[in-house]
Design an enzyme around this catalytic site. Structure first.
Site, PDB file in Angstrom:
ATOM      1  N   CYS A   1       4.776  -2.352   2.617  1.00  0.00           N
ATOM      2  CA  CYS A   1       4.097  -1.119   2.194  1.00  0.00           C
ATOM      3  C   CYS A   1       2.979  -0.750   3.174  1.00  0.00           C
ATOM      4  CB  CYS A   1       3.544  -1.247   0.783  1.00  0.00           C
ATOM      5  SG  CYS A   1       4.829  -1.355  -0.484  1.00  0.00           S
TER       6      CYS A   1
ATOM      7  N   GLN B   1      -6.438  -7.423  -1.281  1.00  0.00           N
ATOM      8  CA  GLN B   1      -6.112  -8.602  -0.479  1.00  0.00           C
ATOM      9  C   GLN B   1      -7.335  -9.467  -0.183  1.00  0.00           C
ATOM     10  OE1 GLN B   1      -3.097  -9.674   0.321  1.00  0.00           O
ATOM     11  NE2 GLN B   1      -2.145  -7.932  -0.711  1.00  0.00           N
TER      12      GLN B   1
ATOM     13  N   ASP C   1     -10.437  -0.971  -0.591  1.00  0.00           N
ATOM     14  CA  ASP C   1      -9.301  -1.586  -1.263  1.00  0.00           C
ATOM     15  C   ASP C   1      -9.464  -3.099  -1.120  1.00  0.00           C
ATOM     16  OD1 ASP C   1      -6.902  -2.716  -1.972  1.00  0.00           O
ATOM     17  OD2 ASP C   1      -5.655  -1.408  -0.722  1.00  0.00           O
TER      18      ASP C   1
ATOM     19  N   HIS D   1      -2.422  -0.047   3.273  1.00  0.00           N
ATOM     20  CA  HIS D   1      -1.274  -0.114   2.367  1.00  0.00           C
ATOM     21  C   HIS D   1      -0.945   1.317   1.951  1.00  0.00           C
ATOM     22  CE1 HIS D   1       0.879  -0.925  -1.431  1.00  0.00           C
ATOM     23  NE2 HIS D   1       1.053  -2.163  -1.011  1.00  0.00           N
TER      24      HIS D   1
ATOM     25  N   LYS E   1      -3.265 -10.773  -8.072  1.00  0.00           N
ATOM     26  CA  LYS E   1      -3.461 -11.439  -6.784  1.00  0.00           C
ATOM     27  C   LYS E   1      -4.565 -12.497  -6.860  1.00  0.00           C
ATOM     28  CE  LYS E   1      -1.967  -7.290  -4.291  1.00  0.00           C
ATOM     29  NZ  LYS E   1      -0.615  -7.708  -3.904  1.00  0.00           N
TER      30      LYS E   1
END
Length: 412
Positions: free
Chosen positions: A370, A209, A206, A129, A232
């Site tokens: 993104c 997700q 990261d 991202h 999220k």
């Protein structure tokens, strides 16, 4: 057997009743919400927590002797402990509240500006991202360090042999998403961490997700930094978390200056507070932190094994149905992926498909998500991205597939 036992208690129609927004109509049609990778929906239990905070004990924390301040402080710090336990951090002060994943990444990048020098190397992956690319580019401009990229293959998986070739004694940091937001690919993060540590490099994952689908154990992974966003994970926007190993958080300088992050202040010298307050300048998103804890309670009550198993069913069902549409191409076909499908149909622009199916009440994401380097790799402007959550249904997928077919026929 554990998953099967948990699944026996999972009823999606009961779950859906917890989400008020799922009962609304959009453009005269029942809402089909398949934009969960951008932000998940919020259950009534979390909404009630937010209302309760502002209705009963809204006050600033850590500073007041009065009852409301103490109640707010207790609830906020209890949420920190919930998050610590969820991700299995060793210590609660290794959990730093942020405004989200992007803030958390920038906090770490800012800290490493004082630790890197010209000739050092940092590695990111081709699947990242923008928020896990741009801060590191800025860091390289400041320090003279060099940015290296782990390449990806056609199926949307990283080329691990080439990652190993990039590693050297000059490698100081490796930054990889746990799961690709554009394709749903689950990266082999444990192997990445192990290889990076062998050359003495720190690793940031990261987890934005991954966290809605996978219950990451930061100690078992042995990761140095892990970052997530509450919105999220059935929580509110504007709050997230940076997990960092205590030794690394102590090495990094404060990201911002102000109240709360200090021990003493004089005009001659300021000393900083201990972890976690060293990185939490100013009044935080108190309600957001408390609500994040409530969201984790909600998801853990369902069970992440249960969530993963059900979402895998949705992924397999949707993939099979979409592949029946002539000319439809799915991007990201790795054997390990979460419930995300990115696709295009022939030369039809993804924006046009997204616009038409929105008129039928269906919410998806279109564009480069993104993750422009991913789209450049495939030579496309973007994709239609359908991303599923545990409150979605196969019946919704059927509605979605028919809408996509209708859009194709209108645009062909």
């Amino acid at each position: 057997m554990k998953v099967a036992t948990e699944k026996a208690h999972f009823n999606v129609e009961t779950i859906r009743k917890d989400f008020p927004i799922l009962s609304r109509k959009v453009n005269g049609y029942p809402l089909v919400y398949f934009d969960n990778a951008a932000t998940s929906q919020t259950p009534q239990q979390v909404i009630d927590t937010i209302v309760d905070y502002y209705s009963r004990y809204n006050a600033n924390i850590h500073r007041g002797v009065h009852t409301l301040s103490q109640e707010a402080t207790d609830a906020y710090e209890e949420a920190r402990i919930k998050i610590q336990k969820h991700f299995n951090a060793e210590k609660s002060h290794e959990i730093i509240f942020t405004s989200g994943t992007t803030h958390a990444i920038n906090l770490v990048a800012s800290g490493f500006a004082s630790l890197l020098k010209k000739g050092d190397e940092i590695i990111v992956s081709a699947l990242e991202h923008h928020s896990n690319i741009v801060p590191w580019q800025m860091l390289c401009e400041k320090t003279g360090a060099q940015l290296k990229v782990i390449p990806m293959g056609e199926e949307g998986a990283l080329k691990m042999d080439e990652f190993e070739a990039l590693l050297s004694e000059r490698t100081k940091l490796v930054f990889v998403n746990h799961v690709s937001n554009a394709l749903g690919t689950v990266n082999p993060v444990k192997e990445i961490i192990k290889k990076a540590h062998e050359v003495g490099a720190a690793v940031l994952l990261d987890g934005a997700q991954a966290a809605p689908h996978i219950k990451a154990d930061v100690q078992e992974l042995d990761v140095d930094f892990y970052v997530v966003s509450a919105h999220k994970m059935c929580g509110p926007t504007g709050v997230g978390v940076l997990y960092g190993k205590e030794e690394w958080l102590n090495k990094l300088p404060p990201y911002q200056g102000g109240g709360e992050m200090i021990a003493t202040v004089t005009f001659e010298k300021t000393t900083y507070a201990d972890l976690p307050h060293k990185f939490e300048a100013g009044t935080p998103n108190i309600c957001g932190g408390i609500a994040f804890g409530a969201a984790l309670d909600y998801m853990n009550n369902i069970g992440f094994d249960t969530i993963a198993a059900y979402e895998q069913e949705l992924l397999e069902y949707a993939t099979e149905k979409l592949r029946e549409i002539e000319g439809l191409k799915i991007y990201g076909t790795s054997g390990e992926k979460t419930a995300v499908i990115s696709f295009n149909i022939g030369d039809i622009h993804p924006y046009d498909i997204g616009t038409i199916i929105d008129k039928l009440g269906i919410a998806v994401r279109t564009g480069h998500h993104c993750a422009q380097p991913v789209m450049d790799f495939y030579g496309i402007p973007g994709t239609v991205r359908a991303s599923f959550a545990f409150y979605n249904t196969k019946e919704e997928i059927d509605v979605f597939v028919k809408a996509v077919e209708r859009a194709k026929n209108m645009l062909s």
